[in-house]
Design a protein around this motif. Structure first.
Motif, PDB file in Angstrom:
ATOM      1  N   UNK A  83       0.844  -1.198   0.000  1.00 31.61           N
ATOM      2  CA  UNK A  83       0.000   0.000   0.000  1.00 31.61           C
ATOM      3  C   UNK A  83       0.882   1.253   0.000  1.00 31.61           C
ATOM      4  N   UNK A  84       0.551   2.207  -0.856  1.00 32.31           N
ATOM      5  CA  UNK A  84       1.313   3.453  -0.944  1.00 32.31           C
ATOM      6  C   UNK A  84       0.734   4.457   0.051  1.00 32.31           C
ATOM      7  N   UNK A  85       1.597   5.064   0.849  1.00 33.23           N
ATOM      8  CA  UNK A  85       1.154   6.046   1.841  1.00 33.23           C
ATOM      9  C   UNK A  85       0.537   7.264   1.165  1.00 33.23           C
ATOM     10  N   UNK A  86      -0.647   7.662   1.614  1.00 29.77           N
ATOM     11  CA  UNK A  86      -1.216   8.928   1.157  1.00 29.77           C
ATOM     12  C   UNK A  86      -1.193   9.952   2.294  1.00 29.77           C
ATOM     13  N   UNK A  87      -0.422   9.634   3.341  1.00 28.60           N
ATOM     14  CA  UNK A  87      -0.207  10.547   4.464  1.00 28.60           C
ATOM     15  C   UNK A  87       1.294  10.651   4.722  1.00 28.60           C
ATOM     16  N   UNK A  88       1.677  11.710   5.398  1.00 34.70           N
ATOM     17  CA  UNK A  88       3.042  11.839   5.884  1.00 34.70           C
ATOM     18  C   UNK A  88       3.001  11.919   7.403  1.00 34.70           C
ATOM     19  N   UNK A  89       4.074  11.514   8.039  1.00 39.01           N
ATOM     20  CA  UNK A  89       4.202  11.617   9.493  1.00 39.01           C
ATOM     21  C   UNK A  89       5.427  12.462   9.775  1.00 39.01           C
ATOM     22  N   UNK A  90       5.225  13.579  10.483  1.00 34.92           N
ATOM     23  CA  UNK A  90       6.314  14.520  10.728  1.00 34.92           C
ATOM     24  C   UNK A  90       6.428  14.796  12.224  1.00 34.92           C
ATOM     25  N   UNK A  91       7.652  14.929  12.719  1.00 32.33           N
ATOM     26  CA  UNK A  91       7.883  15.196  14.138  1.00 32.33           C
ATOM     27  C   UNK A  91       7.430  16.614  14.477  1.00 32.33           C
ATOM     28  N   UNK A  92       6.532  16.734  15.455  1.00 29.23           N
ATOM     29  CA  UNK A  92       6.083  18.044  15.907  1.00 29.23           C
ATOM     30  C   UNK A  92       7.061  18.625  16.923  1.00 29.23           C
ATOM     31  N   UNK A  93       7.880  17.765  17.501  1.00 24.88           N
ATOM     32  CA  UNK A  93       8.982  18.142  18.382  1.00 24.88           C
ATOM     33  C   UNK A  93       9.982  16.999  18.360  1.00 24.88           C
ATOM     34  N   UNK A  94      11.154  17.202  18.928  1.00 26.85           N
ATOM     35  CA  UNK A  94      12.123  16.106  18.976  1.00 26.85           C
ATOM     36  C   UNK A  94      11.461  14.870  19.578  1.00 26.85           C
ATOM     37  N   UNK A  95      11.646  13.717  18.959  1.00 25.84           N
ATOM     38  CA  UNK A  95      10.919  12.536  19.412  1.00 25.84           C
ATOM     39  C   UNK A  95      11.726  11.258  19.193  1.00 25.84           C
ATOM     40  N   UNK A  96      11.279  10.210  19.869  1.00 33.02           N
ATOM     41  CA  UNK A  96      11.810   8.871  19.680  1.00 33.02           C
ATOM     42  C   UNK A  96      10.656   7.956  19.283  1.00 33.02           C
ATOM     43  N   UNK A  97      10.929   7.099  18.318  1.00 29.65           N
ATOM     44  CA  UNK A  97       9.903   6.231  17.741  1.00 29.65           C
ATOM     45  C   UNK A  97      10.391   4.788  17.753  1.00 29.65           C
ATOM     46  N   UNK A  98       9.515   3.870  18.165  1.00 29.35           N
ATOM     47  CA  UNK A  98       9.791   2.441  18.017  1.00 29.35           C
ATOM     48  C   UNK A  98       9.077   1.964  16.748  1.00 29.35           C
ATOM     49  N   UNK A  99       9.791   1.303  15.891  1.00 30.86           N
ATOM     50  CA  UNK A  99       9.236   0.772  14.647  1.00 30.86           C
ATOM     51  C   UNK A  99       9.025  -0.733  14.786  1.00 30.86           C
ATOM     52  N   UNK A 100       7.847  -1.208  14.380  1.00 35.04           N
ATOM     53  CA  UNK A 100       7.486  -2.621  14.487  1.00 35.04           C
ATOM     54  C   UNK A 100       7.066  -3.156  13.128  1.00 35.04           C
ATOM     55  N   UNK A 101       7.486  -4.357  12.810  1.00 34.62           N
ATOM     56  CA  UNK A 101       7.083  -5.004  11.567  1.00 34.62           C
ATOM     57  C   UNK A 101       5.715  -5.664  11.761  1.00 34.62           C
ATOM     58  N   UNK A 102       4.666  -4.990  11.315  1.00 34.90           N
ATOM     59  CA  UNK A 102       3.292  -5.444  11.552  1.00 34.90           C
ATOM     60  C   UNK A 102       3.004  -6.775  10.881  1.00 34.90           C
ATOM     61  N   UNK A 103       3.597  -7.009   9.720  1.00 34.23           N
ATOM     62  CA  UNK A 103       3.294  -8.242   8.976  1.00 34.23           C
ATOM     63  C   UNK A 103       3.627  -9.489   9.793  1.00 34.23           C
ATOM     64  N   UNK A 104       4.579  -9.373  10.714  1.00 33.10           N
ATOM     65  CA  UNK A 104       4.923 -10.514  11.549  1.00 33.10           C
ATOM     66  C   UNK A 104       3.814 -10.838  12.550  1.00 33.10           C
ATOM     67  N   UNK A 105       2.895  -9.887  12.757  1.00 31.54           N
ATOM     68  CA  UNK A 105       1.737 -10.160  13.616  1.00 31.54           C
ATOM     69  C   UNK A 105       0.658 -10.930  12.859  1.00 31.54           C
ATOM     70  N   UNK A 106       0.684 -10.829  11.539  1.00 28.06           N
ATOM     71  CA  UNK A 106      -0.395 -11.378  10.720  1.00 28.06           C
ATOM     72  C   UNK A 106      -0.086 -12.760  10.175  1.00 28.06           C
ATOM     73  N   UNK A 107       1.037 -13.318  10.615  1.00 29.49           N
ATOM     74  CA  UNK A 107       1.379 -14.696  10.250  1.00 29.49           C
ATOM     75  C   UNK A 107       1.516 -15.511  11.533  1.00 29.49           C
TER      76      UNK A 107
END
Length: 240
Positions: free
Chosen positions: A103-127
């Motif tokens: 799926x191609x993103x039709x939104x952007x995500x931008x930091x509103x202030x300095x931040x830390x993000x944890x990234x998770x591979x969602x597809x591993x939840x669906x198997x």
């Protein structure tokens, strides 16, 4: 970038946030740590105004904010910005796109202030979980629940922006926030420009309408704090 599979001590500063996130609702700390390993969790740091995701990209990961906050936005080629939502610590984003095939993103995500993000591979939840962990199903139920809640939030936005006038949009939004906080006095998560972008209205026109509403006794406001004067609204038979 930190790889959760190669070190666990750094997790201690995140656990209090993660256990309070709706994504990990009902899970013990050891279950959360196991899940982070299962979904190849990594963490990134972003400076204010930098992009985490950009429209047009494809992603296999969703993000959970663990410090700072981010804006979910849509922008056109002329730079006009429509704010869809704001995510604080414990909130997450990008999950529908990460879960969809290419799926191609039709939104952007931008930091509103300095931040830390944890990234998770969602597809591993669906198997099928390779370690057959008992908490896998809990996490899927939580994911479905949060996705449903996001649909309700977007429905609220559609309700507000669907109003005909700037005043109607403002009062619709403030009414919904008052109900959400169970109080006539509350703080909103947006500054004035962000509020205008969220409601899809001109900031100058919005500021003028806010001043009018204050003079007429409908509201009191100071920066992002609002107080609704319900007796005035009822007296003037104004419906939201």
């Amino acid at each position: 970038m930190f790889d959760f599979q190669q070190g666990g001590t750094i997790l201690q500063k995140y656990l209090s946030i993660l256990r309070n996130s709706p994504f990990f609702k009902g899970l013990a700390d050891n279950e959360i740590l196991s899940i982070l390993h299962c979904v190849n969790a990594t963490t990134i740091s972003k400076k204010r105004d930098s992009y985490i995701f950009r429209a047009g990209d494809i992603t296999e990961v969703m993000g959970i904010v663990v410090s700072g906050c981010v804006l979910i936005i849509q922008e056109d080629i002329w730079g006009h910005r429509n704010i869809l939502s704001k995510c604080h610590a414990g909130d997450f984003f990008g999950e529908p796109y990460a879960a969809s095939q290419r799926a191609v993103l039709n939104i952007s995500v931008v930091a509103d202030e300095d931040c830390e993000i944890i990234l998770l591979n969602v597809k591993r939840l669906l198997i099928t979980c390779p370690t057959a962990c008992e908490h896998h199903q809990k996490l899927i139920r939580n994911l479905v629940s949060v996705l449903a809640n996001k649909i309700l939030i977007l429905n609220d936005k559609i309700t507000h922006v669907g109003k005909r006038t700037t005043r109607d949009k403002l009062l619709s939004y403030l009414s919904a926030e008052s109900i959400r906080h169970s109080s006539l006095s509350f703080d909103i998560p947006f500054d004035r420009q962000q509020l205008a972008d969220y409601l899809c209205i001109d900031r100058a026109a919005m500021s003028t309408e806010i001043s009018k509403l204050q003079k007429e006794g409908f509201i009191k406001t100071n920066r992002n704090h609002f107080e609704l004067q319900l007796s005035i609204i009822k007296k003037k038979n104004y419906t939201i």
